[in-house]
Design an enzyme around this catalytic site. Sequence first.
Site, PDB file in Angstrom:
ATOM      1  CB  CYS A 165      43.792  34.179  42.626  1.00 50.87           C
ATOM      2  SG  CYS A 165      42.597  35.497  41.812  1.00 50.87           S
ATOM      3  CG  HIS A 305      40.597  31.572  47.728  1.00 51.34           C
ATOM      4  ND1 HIS A 305      42.094  31.835  47.267  1.00 51.34           N
ATOM      5  CD2 HIS A 305      39.856  32.048  47.059  1.00 51.34           C
ATOM      6  CE1 HIS A 305      41.267  32.787  45.590  1.00 51.34           C
ATOM      7  NE2 HIS A 305      40.469  33.296  45.976  1.00 51.34           N
ATOM      8  CD  GLU A 316      38.508  29.124  51.644  1.00 46.85           C
ATOM      9  OE1 GLU A 316      39.303  28.067  51.783  1.00 46.85           O
ATOM     10  OE2 GLU A 316      38.037  30.300  51.026  1.00 46.85           O
ATOM     11  CE  LYS A 337      43.766  35.304  48.136  1.00 49.49           C
ATOM     12  NZ  LYS A 337      44.173  33.798  48.670  1.00 49.49           N
ATOM     13  CG  HIS A 342      43.727  38.186  46.052  1.00 47.91           C
ATOM     14  ND1 HIS A 342      43.933  36.643  46.187  1.00 47.91           N
ATOM     15  CD2 HIS A 342      42.275  37.828  45.340  1.00 47.91           C
ATOM     16  CE1 HIS A 342      43.628  35.996  45.186  1.00 47.91           C
ATOM     17  NE2 HIS A 342      41.965  36.302  45.194  1.00 47.91           N
ATOM     18  CG  PHE A 403      37.761  36.161  38.350  1.00 48.83           C
ATOM     19  CD1 PHE A 403      36.977  36.126  39.779  1.00 48.83           C
ATOM     20  CD2 PHE A 403      37.952  37.376  38.491  1.00 48.83           C
ATOM     21  CE1 PHE A 403      36.843  36.829  40.502  1.00 48.83           C
ATOM     22  CE2 PHE A 403      38.178  38.660  38.809  1.00 48.83           C
ATOM     23  CZ  PHE A 403      36.743  38.284  40.345  1.00 48.83           C
TER      24      PHE A 403
END
Length: 415
Positions: A165, A305, A316, A337, A342, A403
Amino acid sequence: MQFKRVVVTGLGALTPLGNNLQAYWEGLSNGVSGADMITLFDTTKFKTKFACEVKNFNAEDYMDRKEARKLDRFAQFALVTTEEAIKDSGLDLDKVEKSRVGVIWGSGIGGLTSFFHESADFAKGDGTPRFSPFFITKMISDIAGGLVSIKYGFGGPNYTTVSACASSNNALIDAFNMIRLGKSPVIVTGGSEACVNEPAVGGFNSMKALSERNDSPKTASRPFDKDRDGFVLGEGSAALVLEEYEHAKARGAKIYCEVVGTGLSADAYHMTAPHPEGLGVINVLNWALEEANMKASDIDYINVHGTSTPLGDIAELKAIQAVFGEHAYKVNISSTKSMTGHLLGGAGAIEAVASIMAMKHGIIPPTINHFTDDENIDSKLNLTFNVAQKRDINVAISNTFGFGGHNATVIFRKL
């Protein structure tokens, strides 16, 4: 060595909120959710039945039917957004030195839809390999950037970054570095993803990563809300034209902003879970600020994010508070998002565009779908819940994480 300055001169977008830059921005600034029931495949037996699809997209509106059939949806998206960005930049393609113009693209998965359908068709048959001659080129992630270079005759650096991502933020950072090192005067960068399909939804469901709020898809992506239950899958693309400042100035280009700092780091912790204290994010933020020669107090807006996962959102924000200290309460934070879902490898690109448009218009896009405070999140943080806020934005940060523990951060400054 004297680094060259890098500016953004063109933008393009194709998202669940709209099929061009202006429609995307209108959706963002008005807090519109792009989520709805999936139309691209039969979800009867799937746990999650909704996603943030690109609506009313017909590739043949942008290219001829023969070309469209050769391309996976993610590559079609790339061609559409790069065309918009190049037009927006005002580049005269008859005058630019095409042999030095590059294309650096990001995609986390590439042509998964094409791979799935070709493999499924083979599995149904008698073992005779009747694959499309375009199967491989539809599938490989690098093809989007290659197609852009072929279409426009761009002969400079050309490749695709893959870091889950964080992919398209990685692409943007690489483009920035190529230009500031003098390797290229102009680079088209961005990212695309088109993975609203059976293996993606089924695979993420099996990981328990996706929201299963089928009774209310438009409120399912709810970053920082106590009752968040996973991310909402999205698809789409965004493109940016990055240009060496003196090159842009010499041709009288419209300049959106300057790219002033970037950071890359790894959590070195877990395949899918973030470090609980956000240590990799702390590093990437500090390194981006250092490269920009800025203090945390210089930042006005952070496009986080913020995927709407129980662990990721908290980690985060912990990292932001560790880096920003008291200024964390003065900066606006939002997760777009909540509206777009996403986009996986395309997330960094569309969120970079969101950050730049926020600077241009002086409006912070909201984090929609906030209903219940999470006691694990500091309530004094300004997470721009539910309604956009007006603010003069001189410096904005865009975060994306992937990831594997990949972290990528970009800092934009208004000129």
